[in-house]
Write an enzyme that holds these catalytic residues in place. Structure first.
Site, PDB file in Angstrom:
ATOM      1  N   ARG A  97      36.829  28.647 -95.783  1.00  0.00           N
ATOM      2  CA  ARG A  97      35.424  28.721 -96.170  1.00  0.00           C
ATOM      3  C   ARG A  97      34.488  28.408 -95.012  1.00  0.00           C
ATOM      4  O   ARG A  97      33.476  29.086 -94.808  1.00  0.00           O
ATOM      5  CB  ARG A  97      35.158  27.772 -97.324  1.00  0.00           C
ATOM      6  CG  ARG A  97      33.759  27.844 -97.927  1.00  0.00           C
ATOM      7  CD  ARG A  97      33.532  29.154 -98.661  1.00  0.00           C
ATOM      8  NE  ARG A  97      32.977  30.212 -97.819  1.00  0.00           N
ATOM      9  CZ  ARG A  97      33.173  31.501 -98.047  1.00  0.00           C
ATOM     10  NH1 ARG A  97      33.937  31.902 -99.048  1.00  0.00           N
ATOM     11  NH2 ARG A  97      32.631  32.408 -97.276  1.00  0.00           N
ATOM     12  N   LYS A 132      13.242  28.227 -86.008  1.00  0.00           N
ATOM     13  CA  LYS A 132      13.440  28.269 -87.462  1.00  0.00           C
ATOM     14  C   LYS A 132      14.905  28.594 -87.771  1.00  0.00           C
ATOM     15  O   LYS A 132      15.246  29.651 -88.297  1.00  0.00           O
ATOM     16  CB  LYS A 132      12.504  29.301 -88.087  1.00  0.00           C
ATOM     17  CG  LYS A 132      11.030  28.945 -87.884  1.00  0.00           C
ATOM     18  CD  LYS A 132      10.104  30.034 -88.399  1.00  0.00           C
ATOM     19  CE  LYS A 132       8.655  29.668 -88.129  1.00  0.00           C
ATOM     20  NZ  LYS A 132       7.708  30.738 -88.570  1.00  0.00           N
ATOM     21  N   LYS A 164       0.305  24.191 -79.987  1.00  0.00           N
ATOM     22  CA  LYS A 164       0.045  24.948 -81.203  1.00  0.00           C
ATOM     23  C   LYS A 164      -1.311  24.590 -81.801  1.00  0.00           C
ATOM     24  O   LYS A 164      -2.039  23.741 -81.271  1.00  0.00           O
ATOM     25  CB  LYS A 164       1.178  24.719 -82.209  1.00  0.00           C
ATOM     26  CG  LYS A 164       2.526  25.257 -81.701  1.00  0.00           C
ATOM     27  CD  LYS A 164       3.654  24.971 -82.667  1.00  0.00           C
ATOM     28  CE  LYS A 164       3.523  25.738 -83.976  1.00  0.00           C
ATOM     29  NZ  LYS A 164       3.684  27.194 -83.747  1.00  0.00           N
ATOM     30  N   GLU A 194      -0.704  28.678 -78.188  1.00  0.00           N
ATOM     31  CA  GLU A 194      -0.870  29.550 -79.357  1.00  0.00           C
ATOM     32  C   GLU A 194      -2.340  29.900 -79.534  1.00  0.00           C
ATOM     33  O   GLU A 194      -3.216  29.032 -79.469  1.00  0.00           O
ATOM     34  CB  GLU A 194      -0.356  28.830 -80.607  1.00  0.00           C
ATOM     35  CG  GLU A 194      -0.536  29.630 -81.886  1.00  0.00           C
ATOM     36  CD  GLU A 194      -0.043  28.867 -83.109  1.00  0.00           C
ATOM     37  OE1 GLU A 194       1.183  28.801 -83.294  1.00  0.00           O
ATOM     38  OE2 GLU A 194      -0.882  28.330 -83.851  1.00  0.00           O
ATOM     39  N   ASP A 215      -0.756  34.880 -82.298  1.00  0.00           N
ATOM     40  CA  ASP A 215      -0.210  34.548 -83.608  1.00  0.00           C
ATOM     41  C   ASP A 215      -0.909  35.298 -84.735  1.00  0.00           C
ATOM     42  O   ASP A 215      -2.128  35.219 -84.888  1.00  0.00           O
ATOM     43  CB  ASP A 215      -0.328  33.039 -83.846  1.00  0.00           C
ATOM     44  CG  ASP A 215       0.438  32.588 -85.071  1.00  0.00           C
ATOM     45  OD1 ASP A 215       1.586  33.026 -85.246  1.00  0.00           O
ATOM     46  OD2 ASP A 215      -0.129  31.796 -85.850  1.00  0.00           O
TER      47      ASP A 215
END
Length: 280
Positions: A97, A132, A164, A194, A215
């Site tokens: 698995r 992410k 950011k 950003e 962005d």
């Protein structure tokens, strides 16, 4: 990949799955029983993670024989045998698995990355990943992106500066944020900012930075932004990129297109492990 980290990730995954023991397998198979198994692709795609799968089986049976029939980066059809495995039944089935989870996930990432890269191959842009990723599996996720033909963005918060929107809001402006960073950062660290609007782009290009992140801009505004930057620094598109829109963004002349869903919304490639028989 760092092999010490690879081994630790595999070990933790096996501990999570097996716990104290694999109750079913140990009740059915004697300790010395050996089997011949194969890994089979059940859908077409690009393979990634075979070496990780091999190490998973080896961790439970150091004498297992794992013979890959294909290599990472190869595109396979449904029904393709990826590897032959001969080893102790308990080791093979207890590792199954975890090995499949990693192999399916990595191959799914590589497959989707390859599809995006194919769509932009005629343009001077590169597909890159993001942070992410699945916690604990970032190394595997980012490796799979490279197998698919993409490139890696920063691995973590430690290897590049990315100013950011929240950093900018806290400092009051892009200029103030960049000034604060430049006072403290070393000369070998890249700085990216950003931007959400063309006004922010106009401010950012006056700052000593290396990359501008555009962005959630539509392709029309992005083309204007890319022209404003005029190759002073790299440009990166992010947000709203899909297989249907990626060419529209590539046509703007942007250098990089980062795609979060490659690793945060993975569609695993269908791969199975089938036992062919008991080995005497």
């Amino acid at each position: 990949m760092n092999q010490l980290l690879v081994q630790q990730i595999i070990k933790n995954a096996l501990i999570e799955d097996i716990g104290t023991n694999d109750l079913t397998t140990e009740l059915i198979f004697e300790e010395e029983a050996r089997v011949h198994a194969v890994l089979i692709a059940k859908s077409p795609g690009r393979v990634a993670g075979l070496s990780i799968a091999k190490q998973t089986f080896l961790m439970l049976d150091p004498e297992v024989i794992f013979e890959a029939r294909v290599a990472d980066g190869m595109d396979v059809l449904s029904g393709t045998i990826l590897a032959d495995i001969v080893g102790r039944a308990r080791g093979v089935l207890s590792a199954e698995r975890v090995a499949l989870n990693v192999l399916q996930r990595m191959s799914g990432i590589a497959t989707q990355t390859q599809l995006l890269c194919e769509k932009v191959k005629d343009y001077p842009t590169q597909i890159v990943d993001t942070r992410k990723t699945l916690p604990g599996l970032r190394m595997f996720d980012k490796y799979a992106v490279t197998v698919g033909g993409g490139r890696n963005h920063r691995f973590g918060l430690y290897d590049a500066v990315l100013i950011k929107d929240n950093h900018i809001a806290a400092m009051g402006s892009i200029t103030a944020a960049v000034t604060r960073v430049k006072e403290k950062v070393g000369p070998f660290i890249k700085i990216e900012v950003e931007t959400d609007t063309l006004d922010q782009v106009a401010e950012a290009i006056k700052c000593p930075i290396d990359v501008i992140l555009l962005d959630n801009m539509n392709p029309q505004n992005m083309r204007v932004a890319v022209n404003l930057v005029a190759k002073r620094m790299l440009t990166e598109a992010s947000g709203g990129v899909t297989p249907e829109t990626v060419q529209d963004y590539a046509k703007t002349g942007v250098d990089l297109i980062s795609v979060g869903w490659l690793t945060h919304s993975v569609r695993a490639l269908d791969i199975s492990l089938d036992i062919l028989g008991v080995v005497l």
